[in-house]
Design a protein around this motif. Structure first.
Motif, PDB file in Angstrom:
ATOM      1  N   ALA A 168      -8.423 -64.138 -12.546  1.00 51.26           N
ATOM      2  CA  ALA A 168      -9.588 -63.596 -11.839  1.00 51.26           C
ATOM      3  C   ALA A 168     -10.802 -63.538 -12.751  1.00 51.26           C
ATOM      4  CB  ALA A 168      -9.270 -62.199 -11.298  1.00 51.26           C
ATOM      5  N   ARG A 169     -10.596 -63.093 -14.009  1.00 54.67           N
ATOM      6  CA  ARG A 169     -11.723 -63.003 -14.944  1.00 54.67           C
ATOM      7  C   ARG A 169     -12.299 -64.392 -15.236  1.00 54.67           C
ATOM      8  NH1 ARG A 169     -10.867 -59.065 -13.416  1.00 54.67           N
ATOM      9  NH2 ARG A 169     -12.776 -59.713 -12.383  1.00 54.67           N
ATOM     10  N   ALA A 170     -11.413 -65.374 -15.424  1.00 54.26           N
ATOM     11  CA  ALA A 170     -11.879 -66.725 -15.731  1.00 54.26           C
ATOM     12  C   ALA A 170     -12.617 -67.340 -14.545  1.00 54.26           C
ATOM     13  CB  ALA A 170     -10.700 -67.605 -16.143  1.00 54.26           C
ATOM     14  N   LYS A 171     -12.118 -67.099 -13.330  1.00 48.38           N
ATOM     15  CA  LYS A 171     -12.787 -67.625 -12.146  1.00 48.38           C
ATOM     16  C   LYS A 171     -14.164 -66.972 -11.963  1.00 48.38           C
ATOM     17  CE  LYS A 171      -8.967 -69.373  -9.368  1.00 48.38           C
ATOM     18  NZ  LYS A 171      -8.181 -69.286  -8.117  1.00 48.38           N
ATOM     19  N   SER A 172     -14.255 -65.695 -12.277  1.00 48.18           N
ATOM     20  CA  SER A 172     -15.541 -65.018 -12.188  1.00 48.18           C
ATOM     21  C   SER A 172     -16.529 -65.620 -13.190  1.00 48.18           C
ATOM     22  CB  SER A 172     -15.360 -63.520 -12.452  1.00 48.18           C
ATOM     23  OG  SER A 172     -16.590 -62.833 -12.338  1.00 48.18           O
ATOM     24  N   SER A 173     -16.050 -65.888 -14.412  1.00 50.61           N
ATOM     25  CA  SER A 173     -16.909 -66.508 -15.431  1.00 50.61           C
ATOM     26  C   SER A 173     -17.350 -67.902 -15.004  1.00 50.61           C
ATOM     27  CB  SER A 173     -16.161 -66.589 -16.766  1.00 50.61           C
ATOM     28  OG  SER A 173     -15.840 -65.307 -17.250  1.00 50.61           O
ATOM     29  N   LEU A 174     -16.405 -68.659 -14.446  1.00 51.78           N
ATOM     30  CA  LEU A 174     -16.721 -70.015 -13.987  1.00 51.78           C
ATOM     31  C   LEU A 174     -17.719 -69.974 -12.833  1.00 51.78           C
ATOM     32  CD1 LEU A 174     -16.330 -73.045 -14.023  1.00 51.78           C
ATOM     33  CD2 LEU A 174     -14.214 -72.749 -12.715  1.00 51.78           C
ATOM     34  N   SER A 175     -17.619 -68.960 -11.978  1.00 54.00           N
ATOM     35  CA  SER A 175     -18.550 -68.865 -10.848  1.00 54.00           C
ATOM     36  C   SER A 175     -19.988 -68.712 -11.333  1.00 54.00           C
ATOM     37  CB  SER A 175     -18.171 -67.693  -9.932  1.00 54.00           C
ATOM     38  OG  SER A 175     -18.513 -66.447 -10.506  1.00 54.00           O
ATOM     39  N   PHE A 176     -20.178 -67.964 -12.428  1.00 54.50           N
ATOM     40  CA  PHE A 176     -21.538 -67.804 -12.950  1.00 54.50           C
ATOM     41  C   PHE A 176     -22.057 -69.129 -13.521  1.00 54.50           C
ATOM     42  CE2 PHE A 176     -24.749 -66.753 -16.126  1.00 54.50           C
ATOM     43  CZ  PHE A 176     -25.600 -65.960 -15.364  1.00 54.50           C
ATOM     44  N   SER A 177     -21.187 -69.895 -14.173  1.00 55.18           N
ATOM     45  CA  SER A 177     -21.614 -71.201 -14.687  1.00 55.18           C
ATOM     46  C   SER A 177     -22.032 -72.121 -13.547  1.00 55.18           C
ATOM     47  CB  SER A 177     -20.480 -71.850 -15.494  1.00 55.18           C
ATOM     48  OG  SER A 177     -20.255 -71.143 -16.688  1.00 55.18           O
ATOM     49  N   LEU A 178     -21.325 -72.029 -12.423  1.00 56.33           N
ATOM     50  CA  LEU A 178     -21.698 -72.836 -11.262  1.00 56.33           C
ATOM     51  C   LEU A 178     -23.035 -72.372 -10.690  1.00 56.33           C
ATOM     52  CD1 LEU A 178     -18.188 -73.086  -9.587  1.00 56.33           C
ATOM     53  CD2 LEU A 178     -19.448 -74.925 -10.732  1.00 56.33           C
ATOM     54  N   TYR A 179     -23.296 -71.067 -10.753  1.00 58.16           N
ATOM     55  CA  TYR A 179     -24.612 -70.547 -10.354  1.00 58.16           C
ATOM     56  C   TYR A 179     -25.703 -71.147 -11.242  1.00 58.16           C
ATOM     57  CZ  TYR A 179     -28.574 -67.345 -10.716  1.00 58.16           C
ATOM     58  OH  TYR A 179     -29.843 -66.822 -10.826  1.00 58.16           O
ATOM     59  N   GLY A 187     -19.837 -71.496  -6.398  1.00 55.02           N
ATOM     60  CA  GLY A 187     -19.813 -70.252  -7.157  1.00 55.02           C
ATOM     61  C   GLY A 187     -19.357 -69.082  -6.308  1.00 55.02           C
ATOM     62  N   ILE A 188     -19.849 -69.018  -5.070  1.00 54.90           N
ATOM     63  CA  ILE A 188     -19.453 -67.943  -4.146  1.00 54.90           C
ATOM     64  C   ILE A 188     -17.960 -68.024  -3.835  1.00 54.90           C
ATOM     65  CG2 ILE A 188     -19.698 -67.120  -1.769  1.00 54.90           C
ATOM     66  CD1 ILE A 188     -22.696 -67.972  -1.992  1.00 54.90           C
ATOM     67  N   THR A 189     -17.479 -69.239  -3.582  1.00 53.33           N
ATOM     68  CA  THR A 189     -16.059 -69.426  -3.261  1.00 53.33           C
ATOM     69  C   THR A 189     -15.168 -68.948  -4.402  1.00 53.33           C
ATOM     70  OG1 THR A 189     -16.540 -71.324  -1.840  1.00 53.33           O
ATOM     71  CG2 THR A 189     -14.290 -71.127  -2.687  1.00 53.33           C
ATOM     72  N   LEU A 190     -15.506 -69.345  -5.625  1.00 45.37           N
ATOM     73  CA  LEU A 190     -14.686 -68.960  -6.777  1.00 45.37           C
ATOM     74  C   LEU A 190     -14.728 -67.450  -7.018  1.00 45.37           C
ATOM     75  CD1 LEU A 190     -15.108 -71.594  -9.626  1.00 45.37           C
ATOM     76  CD2 LEU A 190     -12.987 -70.684  -8.725  1.00 45.37           C
ATOM     77  N   ALA A 191     -15.921 -66.862  -6.880  1.00 44.96           N
ATOM     78  CA  ALA A 191     -16.042 -65.424  -7.092  1.00 44.96           C
ATOM     79  C   ALA A 191     -15.238 -64.642  -6.056  1.00 44.96           C
ATOM     80  CB  ALA A 191     -17.513 -65.011  -7.049  1.00 44.96           C
ATOM     81  N   HIS A 192     -15.237 -65.117  -4.814  1.00 46.19           N
ATOM     82  CA  HIS A 192     -14.427 -64.462  -3.778  1.00 46.19           C
ATOM     83  C   HIS A 192     -12.933 -64.599  -4.084  1.00 46.19           C
ATOM     84  CE1 HIS A 192     -17.107 -62.804  -0.818  1.00 46.19           C
ATOM     85  NE2 HIS A 192     -17.826 -63.918  -0.767  1.00 46.19           N
ATOM     86  N   GLU A 193     -12.535 -65.736  -4.623  1.00 48.78           N
ATOM     87  CA  GLU A 193     -11.137 -65.909  -5.021  1.00 48.78           C
ATOM     88  C   GLU A 193     -10.764 -64.896  -6.101  1.00 48.78           C
ATOM     89  OE1 GLU A 193     -10.339 -69.904  -6.196  1.00 48.78           O
ATOM     90  OE2 GLU A 193     -10.829 -70.761  -4.232  1.00 48.78           O
ATOM     91  N   ALA A 194     -11.692 -64.685  -7.049  1.00 53.81           N
ATOM     92  CA  ALA A 194     -11.461 -63.708  -8.118  1.00 53.81           C
ATOM     93  C   ALA A 194     -11.303 -62.306  -7.536  1.00 53.81           C
ATOM     94  CB  ALA A 194     -12.604 -63.744  -9.125  1.00 53.81           C
ATOM     95  N   MET A 195     -12.168 -61.959  -6.568  1.00 54.14           N
ATOM     96  CA  MET A 195     -12.091 -60.638  -5.956  1.00 54.14           C
ATOM     97  C   MET A 195     -10.792 -60.456  -5.169  1.00 54.14           C
ATOM     98  SD  MET A 195     -15.871 -59.514  -4.695  1.00 54.14           S
ATOM     99  CE  MET A 195     -15.128 -58.026  -4.039  1.00 54.14           C
ATOM    100  N   GLN A 196     -10.363 -61.504  -4.501  1.00 55.67           N
ATOM    101  CA  GLN A 196      -9.105 -61.425  -3.735  1.00 55.67           C
ATOM    102  C   GLN A 196      -7.921 -61.157  -4.661  1.00 55.67           C
ATOM    103  OE1 GLN A 196      -9.038 -65.119  -1.604  1.00 55.67           O
ATOM    104  NE2 GLN A 196     -10.566 -64.477  -0.099  1.00 55.67           N
ATOM    105  N   ILE A 197      -7.945 -61.783  -5.842  1.00 61.85           N
ATOM    106  CA  ILE A 197      -6.879 -61.537  -6.811  1.00 61.85           C
ATOM    107  C   ILE A 197      -6.914 -60.083  -7.266  1.00 61.85           C
ATOM    108  CG2 ILE A 197      -6.043 -62.072  -9.131  1.00 61.85           C
ATOM    109  CD1 ILE A 197      -7.068 -64.951  -8.684  1.00 61.85           C
ATOM    110  N   ASP A 198      -8.111 -59.599  -7.598  1.00 59.63           N
ATOM    111  CA  ASP A 198      -8.254 -58.212  -8.046  1.00 59.63           C
ATOM    112  C   ASP A 198      -7.747 -57.239  -6.986  1.00 59.63           C
ATOM    113  OD1 ASP A 198      -9.272 -58.432 -10.644  1.00 59.63           O
ATOM    114  OD2 ASP A 198     -11.298 -58.803  -9.919  1.00 59.63           O
ATOM    115  N   MET A 199      -8.107 -57.484  -5.744  1.00 62.55           N
ATOM    116  CA  MET A 199      -7.680 -56.592  -4.665  1.00 62.55           C
ATOM    117  C   MET A 199      -6.168 -56.654  -4.452  1.00 62.55           C
ATOM    118  SD  MET A 199     -10.822 -57.277  -1.992  1.00 62.55           S
ATOM    119  CE  MET A 199     -10.165 -56.198  -0.725  1.00 62.55           C
ATOM    120  N   ALA A 200      -5.597 -57.845  -4.612  1.00 61.00           N
ATOM    121  CA  ALA A 200      -4.158 -58.004  -4.405  1.00 61.00           C
ATOM    122  C   ALA A 200      -3.338 -57.285  -5.458  1.00 61.00           C
ATOM    123  CB  ALA A 200      -3.795 -59.492  -4.394  1.00 61.00           C
ATOM    124  N   ILE A 201      -3.844 -57.240  -6.697  1.00 64.96           N
ATOM    125  CA  ILE A 201      -3.084 -56.612  -7.783  1.00 64.96           C
ATOM    126  C   ILE A 201      -3.570 -55.194  -8.058  1.00 64.96           C
ATOM    127  CG2 ILE A 201      -2.571 -58.823  -8.877  1.00 64.96           C
ATOM    128  CD1 ILE A 201      -4.756 -58.315 -10.878  1.00 64.96           C
TER     129      ILE A 201
END
Length: 352
Positions: A168-179, A187-201
């Motif tokens: 999740a942390r790496a996907k969030s970092s990658l989303s900013f690079s895409l921004y 970037g939005i898609t990856l950041a949402h994936e990161a949030m979904q992981i955080d919420m799941a765990i």
């Protein structure tokens, strides 16, 4: 032994408290870790307790203290001949020195970490954590494409070993690079994936960064209202979980979006809040960002001479710290401000 069991328990409880943003409990467990390590005089435990303490200081925005303790952890790990803690300490030291503006020191720490990352005791996951840290360093100095490769490699490893939180942390970092590259939808898609992981765990730590990245991507794509809503949620998350790490950056990013919409007073207010926080964190990256924002605010208010001074300060500081993007941005702002005060020749030279 009973001591090792107590140490393992304290480590686990501190990690849980960190993930859930429970600062007081986390501090209690850290004190227990330090007490046990001092009692044992075991080099591995001493290095580990120092590492966890340095991470606590970084999360709290106390960069100078974090750098000092991370260095102590690295030295203790070397003496104890524990490569795992040495790699972790160097990766953390890189992160701290990056925000303090010591890019050469940060890159050196990453290289030292990678130099021993092939040791049999160093896991693929830990090496991937170093790659994620290196990706952020590469992005800060303007090598964004190389940063994408480092992030992508780290994500692949985190997925393979099931390290969901780090994924999740790496996907969030990658989303900013895409921004940064203008690939807002990705970037939005990856950041949402990161949030979904955080919420799941059940993770809450650093979720504010991910929310801010989504907000920036929406704003970059022209969806200002939605972008500001996510940035507001990011600021609330910073408050709720007591996260100082990246809080000033979130405030400055929100102010920039507000300024683009012509909401000058609101942007100025957030810039003031960020400036006060930067005094505490001592982040040079954020300090340069704040100077850039002040230059933009001055231009918006018709004070071109002040904009020149602010942009020039930011340009010189960014050049000294090797922050390539900030350096170019500052030159652009200074160039147009100089044209506005009649210094057309200097403005053309800067813009060229």
């Amino acid at each position: 032994t009973g001591t090792s069991t107590g140490f393992g328990r304290a480590l686990a409880l501190e990690a849980i408290a960190r993930n859930e943003g429970r600062w007081k409990e986390r501090r209690v467990h850290l004190e227990k870790l330090r007490e046990l390590s001092m009692r044992s005089q075991d080099g591995y435990w001493v290095a580990t307790s120092l590492l966890r303490t340095a991470r606590y200081e970084l999360d709290g925005g106390h960069l100078a203290r974090a750098a000092k303790i991370a260095y102590q952890s690295e030295q203790a790990a070397i003496q104890a001949e524990t490569e795992v803690v040495a790699v972790q300490s160097r990766a953390l030291l890189a992160e701290v020195r990056r925000d303090l503006g010591d890019m050469q020191g940060a890159l050196s720490a990453v290289d030292r970490a990678l130099a021993i990352a092939d040791h049999p005791e160093v896991t693929d996951r830990l090496r991937a954590e170093v790659l994620r840290a290196k990706g952020t360093l590469l992005r800060r100095v303007g090598r964004v494409i190389e940063a994408l490769d480092a992030y992508a490699e780290s994500i692949a490893v985190f997925q393979r070993v099931g390290a969901r939180r780090m994924e999740a942390r790496a996907k969030s970092s990658l989303s900013f690079s895409l921004y940064v590259l203008g690939r807002y939808e990705d970037g939005i898609t990856l950041a949402h994936e990161a949030m979904q992981i955080d919420m799941a765990i059940g993770g809450r730590f650093q979720i504010a960064k991910t929310l801010a990245n989504i907000g920036l991507c929406y704003a970059g794509a022209g969806g200002y209202e939605r972008g500001l809503e996510y940035l507001r949620r990011a600021r609330e998350a910073h408050e709720r979980y007591g996260e100082r790490d990246s809080r000033a950056d979130t405030l400055l990013a929100t102010a920039e979006v507000l300024l683009e919409r012509g909401e000058i007073d609101e942007a100025n207010s957030l810039a003031g809040d960020a400036a006060a926080l930067i005094q505490v964190t001592e982040s040079r990256y954020d300090a340069i960002h704040e100077r850039l924002l002040r230059a933009l605010l001055a231009r918006a208010r018709g004070r071109a001479q002040e904009a020149v001074v602010r942009a020039q300060e930011a340009r010189q500081a960014a050049e000294a710290q090797a922050y390539a993007a900030f350096h170019f941005y500052a030159m652009a702002i200074e160039a147009i401000a100089r044209v506005e005060i009649g210094e057309t020749h200097t403005g053309i030279l800067l813009s060229t």
